[in-house]
Motif scaffolding. Structure first.
Motif, PDB file in Angstrom:
ATOM      1  N   THR A   7     -42.651  22.774  47.981  1.00 17.54           N
ATOM      2  CA  THR A   7     -42.720  21.370  48.489  1.00 17.54           C
ATOM      3  C   THR A   7     -41.655  20.367  47.848  1.00 17.54           C
ATOM      4  O   THR A   7     -40.792  19.706  48.646  1.00 17.54           O
ATOM      5  CB  THR A   7     -43.812  20.753  48.938  1.00 17.54           C
ATOM      6  OG1 THR A   7     -44.469  21.560  49.615  1.00 17.54           O
ATOM      7  CG2 THR A   7     -43.759  19.614  49.862  1.00 17.54           C
ATOM      8  N   MET A   8     -41.710  20.457  46.578  1.00 19.24           N
ATOM      9  CA  MET A   8     -40.944  19.408  45.464  1.00 19.24           C
ATOM     10  C   MET A   8     -39.447  19.810  45.985  1.00 19.24           C
ATOM     11  O   MET A   8     -38.473  19.171  45.972  1.00 19.24           O
ATOM     12  CB  MET A   8     -41.436  19.620  44.277  1.00 19.24           C
ATOM     13  CG  MET A   8     -40.394  19.090  43.423  1.00 19.24           C
ATOM     14  SD  MET A   8     -40.801  19.224  41.452  1.00 19.24           S
ATOM     15  CE  MET A   8     -42.367  18.145  41.337  1.00 19.24           C
ATOM     16  N   ALA A   9     -39.186  21.138  45.669  1.00 18.41           N
ATOM     17  CA  ALA A   9     -37.912  21.751  46.047  1.00 18.41           C
ATOM     18  C   ALA A   9     -37.104  21.263  47.102  1.00 18.41           C
ATOM     19  O   ALA A   9     -35.948  20.875  47.183  1.00 18.41           O
ATOM     20  CB  ALA A   9     -37.579  23.136  45.657  1.00 18.41           C
ATOM     21  N   LYS A  10     -37.952  21.458  48.001  1.00 16.98           N
ATOM     22  CA  LYS A  10     -37.466  20.954  49.637  1.00 16.98           C
ATOM     23  C   LYS A  10     -37.172  19.639  49.542  1.00 16.98           C
ATOM     24  O   LYS A  10     -36.088  18.975  50.201  1.00 16.98           O
ATOM     25  CB  LYS A  10     -38.412  21.353  50.666  1.00 16.98           C
ATOM     26  CG  LYS A  10     -38.751  22.907  50.807  1.00 16.98           C
ATOM     27  CD  LYS A  10     -39.696  23.173  51.827  1.00 16.98           C
ATOM     28  CE  LYS A  10     -39.976  24.773  52.087  1.00 16.98           C
ATOM     29  NZ  LYS A  10     -40.791  25.143  53.054  1.00 16.98           N
ATOM     30  N   MET A  11     -37.960  18.692  48.930  1.00 20.10           N
ATOM     31  CA  MET A  11     -37.974  17.210  48.951  1.00 20.10           C
ATOM     32  C   MET A  11     -36.487  17.219  48.136  1.00 20.10           C
ATOM     33  O   MET A  11     -35.626  15.784  48.268  1.00 20.10           O
ATOM     34  CB  MET A  11     -39.167  16.813  48.035  1.00 20.10           C
ATOM     35  CG  MET A  11     -38.870  15.071  47.915  1.00 20.10           C
ATOM     36  SD  MET A  11     -40.368  14.662  46.901  1.00 20.10           S
ATOM     37  CE  MET A  11     -39.908  15.275  45.125  1.00 20.10           C
ATOM     38  N   HIS A  12     -36.299  17.609  47.107  1.00 20.23           N
ATOM     39  CA  HIS A  12     -35.075  17.639  46.063  1.00 20.23           C
ATOM     40  C   HIS A  12     -33.853  17.660  46.939  1.00 20.23           C
ATOM     41  O   HIS A  12     -33.090  16.767  47.111  1.00 20.23           O
ATOM     42  CB  HIS A  12     -35.070  18.205  44.827  1.00 20.23           C
ATOM     43  CG  HIS A  12     -36.016  18.013  43.939  1.00 20.23           C
ATOM     44  ND1 HIS A  12     -36.585  18.671  42.669  1.00 20.23           N
ATOM     45  CD2 HIS A  12     -36.831  16.864  43.752  1.00 20.23           C
ATOM     46  CE1 HIS A  12     -37.501  18.279  42.032  1.00 20.23           C
ATOM     47  NE2 HIS A  12     -37.550  16.875  42.413  1.00 20.23           N
ATOM     48  N   VAL A  13     -33.882  18.855  47.765  1.00 18.99           N
ATOM     49  CA  VAL A  13     -32.808  19.076  48.689  1.00 18.99           C
ATOM     50  C   VAL A  13     -32.453  18.121  49.678  1.00 18.99           C
ATOM     51  O   VAL A  13     -31.620  17.587  50.180  1.00 18.99           O
ATOM     52  CB  VAL A  13     -33.039  20.606  49.025  1.00 18.99           C
ATOM     53  CG1 VAL A  13     -31.842  20.852  50.157  1.00 18.99           C
ATOM     54  CG2 VAL A  13     -32.869  21.561  48.083  1.00 18.99           C
ATOM     55  N   SER A  14     -33.796  17.726  50.408  1.00 15.27           N
ATOM     56  CA  SER A  14     -33.501  16.709  51.434  1.00 15.27           C
ATOM     57  C   SER A  14     -33.205  15.527  50.991  1.00 15.27           C
ATOM     58  O   SER A  14     -32.480  14.731  51.669  1.00 15.27           O
ATOM     59  CB  SER A  14     -34.911  16.665  52.385  1.00 15.27           C
ATOM     60  OG  SER A  14     -35.147  18.029  52.878  1.00 15.27           O
ATOM     61  N   GLY A  15     -33.475  15.110  49.816  1.00 12.31           N
ATOM     62  CA  GLY A  15     -33.173  13.909  49.326  1.00 12.31           C
ATOM     63  C   GLY A  15     -31.725  13.510  48.976  1.00 12.31           C
ATOM     64  O   GLY A  15     -31.271  12.518  48.803  1.00 12.31           O
ATOM     65  N   GLN A  16     -30.977  14.697  49.006  1.00  7.87           N
ATOM     66  CA  GLN A  16     -29.520  14.589  48.955  1.00  7.87           C
ATOM     67  C   GLN A  16     -28.809  13.556  49.742  1.00  7.87           C
ATOM     68  O   GLN A  16     -27.510  13.174  49.756  1.00  7.87           O
ATOM     69  CB  GLN A  16     -28.903  16.018  48.826  1.00  7.87           C
ATOM     70  CG  GLN A  16     -29.401  16.714  47.562  1.00  7.87           C
ATOM     71  CD  GLN A  16     -28.616  18.225  47.529  1.00  7.87           C
ATOM     72  OE1 GLN A  16     -27.564  18.289  46.869  1.00  7.87           O
ATOM     73  NE2 GLN A  16     -29.359  19.028  48.065  1.00  7.87           N
ATOM     74  N   THR A  17     -29.486  13.649  51.122  1.00  5.52           N
ATOM     75  CA  THR A  17     -28.801  12.733  52.139  1.00  5.52           C
ATOM     76  C   THR A  17     -29.334  11.340  52.193  1.00  5.52           C
ATOM     77  O   THR A  17     -29.079  10.604  53.241  1.00  5.52           O
ATOM     78  CB  THR A  17     -28.951  13.631  53.445  1.00  5.52           C
ATOM     79  OG1 THR A  17     -30.322  13.822  53.845  1.00  5.52           O
ATOM     80  CG2 THR A  17     -28.049  14.801  53.657  1.00  5.52           C
ATOM     81  N   LEU A  55     -39.851  18.124  37.796  1.00 12.05           N
ATOM     82  CA  LEU A  55     -40.777  19.346  37.773  1.00 12.05           C
ATOM     83  C   LEU A  55     -41.378  19.688  36.489  1.00 12.05           C
ATOM     84  O   LEU A  55     -42.461  20.070  36.369  1.00 12.05           O
ATOM     85  CB  LEU A  55     -39.584  20.818  37.820  1.00 12.05           C
ATOM     86  CG  LEU A  55     -40.114  22.110  37.537  1.00 12.05           C
ATOM     87  CD1 LEU A  55     -40.739  22.356  38.901  1.00 12.05           C
ATOM     88  CD2 LEU A  55     -38.843  23.146  37.616  1.00 12.05           C
ATOM     89  N   ALA A  56     -40.881  19.100  35.333  1.00 11.71           N
ATOM     90  CA  ALA A  56     -41.799  18.805  34.191  1.00 11.71           C
ATOM     91  C   ALA A  56     -43.113  18.154  34.184  1.00 11.71           C
ATOM     92  O   ALA A  56     -43.948  18.544  33.780  1.00 11.71           O
ATOM     93  CB  ALA A  56     -40.457  18.501  32.996  1.00 11.71           C
ATOM     94  N   ILE A  57     -42.905  16.856  35.004  1.00 11.91           N
ATOM     95  CA  ILE A  57     -43.993  16.018  35.188  1.00 11.91           C
ATOM     96  C   ILE A  57     -44.968  17.029  35.856  1.00 11.91           C
ATOM     97  O   ILE A  57     -46.194  17.149  35.458  1.00 11.91           O
ATOM     98  CB  ILE A  57     -43.407  14.903  35.941  1.00 11.91           C
ATOM     99  CG1 ILE A  57     -42.804  13.858  35.139  1.00 11.91           C
ATOM    100  CG2 ILE A  57     -44.683  14.123  36.679  1.00 11.91           C
ATOM    101  CD1 ILE A  57     -42.054  12.786  35.928  1.00 11.91           C
TER     102      ILE A  57
END
Length: 284
Positions: free
Chosen positions: A94-104, A191-193
């Protein structure tokens, strides 16, 4: 909800559904649009988050009892105190999807709790700390001062994705909550957090099975670049410093907000010390 550190939260049950009301003890009304617009953006792009609810005038935040306040959807489920590898993998996906979606997302917010903040906060809390802990924190801050993470892939990060900010309905993730430390920073920092909290053991060590599950699941959506792999050991230490200093501040210089409490600063000191001597970082 007796779990806030910098905000006061309440469950609100109405004839139309259940919500969470947040009163902001630190953030001002004009600071809220970035966070609430981000949550709205992520929800609209299929990321599991607690979406904010607009009022009758279309505003996502307003004043209540002279404090900024907002209402968000109450997600099903509860937070976990003892996650397993599967839970960690779902969080990372879910975090990775958030990072990708946040690009827009068009909003921008520099990290207000970056290295400069850690250093200023450390100066405030040194008088309360034993000499050996002061020496450790000074050494680690000096090491971070020599690093540059500016060229790492970056964008929107949650920046506070602890176990109590993710809800699970049974064994399935229902969503992320509490985006009020979100900002623009290196995705690796986010990711580290998460690894430092979701995979940590009471002695500050990291559970290897959970860490490997989290890193593999994240990279299945967004593979880490070579520069990120190289920066990973020091980023884990940076993430530990961030929360050691903030917990020291909350413990020794608490806010006046209602229903807030300070968490144990020593937990992140132990995590930092373990990272200083670590050989395996779960990426191979």
């Amino acid at each position: 909800i007796a779990a806030g550190v910098t905000n006061t939260n309440y469950f609100v049950t109405t004839e139309q559904g259940r919500y969470v009301l947040t009163l902001f003890e630190v953030l001002q009304l004009d600071e809220l649009p970035y966070y609430l617009d981000l949550m709205k953006h992520l929800a609209e792009h299929g990321v599991a988050v607690a979406a904010p609810i607009a009022d009758q005038e279309g505003q996502l935040a307003s004043l209540l009892c002279d404090k900024p306040a907002c209402l968000v959807a109450c997600l099903a489920g509860r937070d976990l105190t003892t996650p397993n590898a599967s839970h960690c993998a779902q969080v990372a996906t879910t975090m990775a999807k958030m990072h990708v979606s946040g690009q827009t997302f068009t909003g921008h917010m520099s990290n207000p709790r970056g290295l400069d903040w850690w250093q200023r906060t450390a100066e405030r809390v040194y008088p309360f700390m034993p000499a050996d802990e002061v020496a450790l924190l000074q050494r680690e801050l000096a090491l971070q001062q020599q690093q540059s993470f500016a060229d790492l892939p970056r964008g929107v990060v949650h920046a506070d994705l602890f176990r109590d900010n993710v809800l699970f309905d049974g064994d399935h993730i229902s969503g992320f909550i509490d985006f009020y430390y979100a900002c623009d920073d290196a995705w690796l920092y986010d990711l580290a957090i998460a690894v430092n909290d979701w995979c940590s053991l009471p002695d500050g060590d990291i559970d290897a099975e959970r860490a490997r599950a989290m890193l593999a699941a994240y990279q299945a959506v967004r593979p880490l670049q070579a520069a990120e792999v190289a920066a990973w050991p020091l980023m884990l230490r940076a993430a530990a410093i961030r929360f050691w200093t903030s917990r020291l501040l909350d413990f020794h210089c608490p806010q006046a907000g209602e229903l807030t409490f300070a968490k144990d600063p020593g937990h992140f000191q132990r995590i930092l010390q373990q990272h200083c001597h670590r050989q395996d970082f779960w990426l191979s």
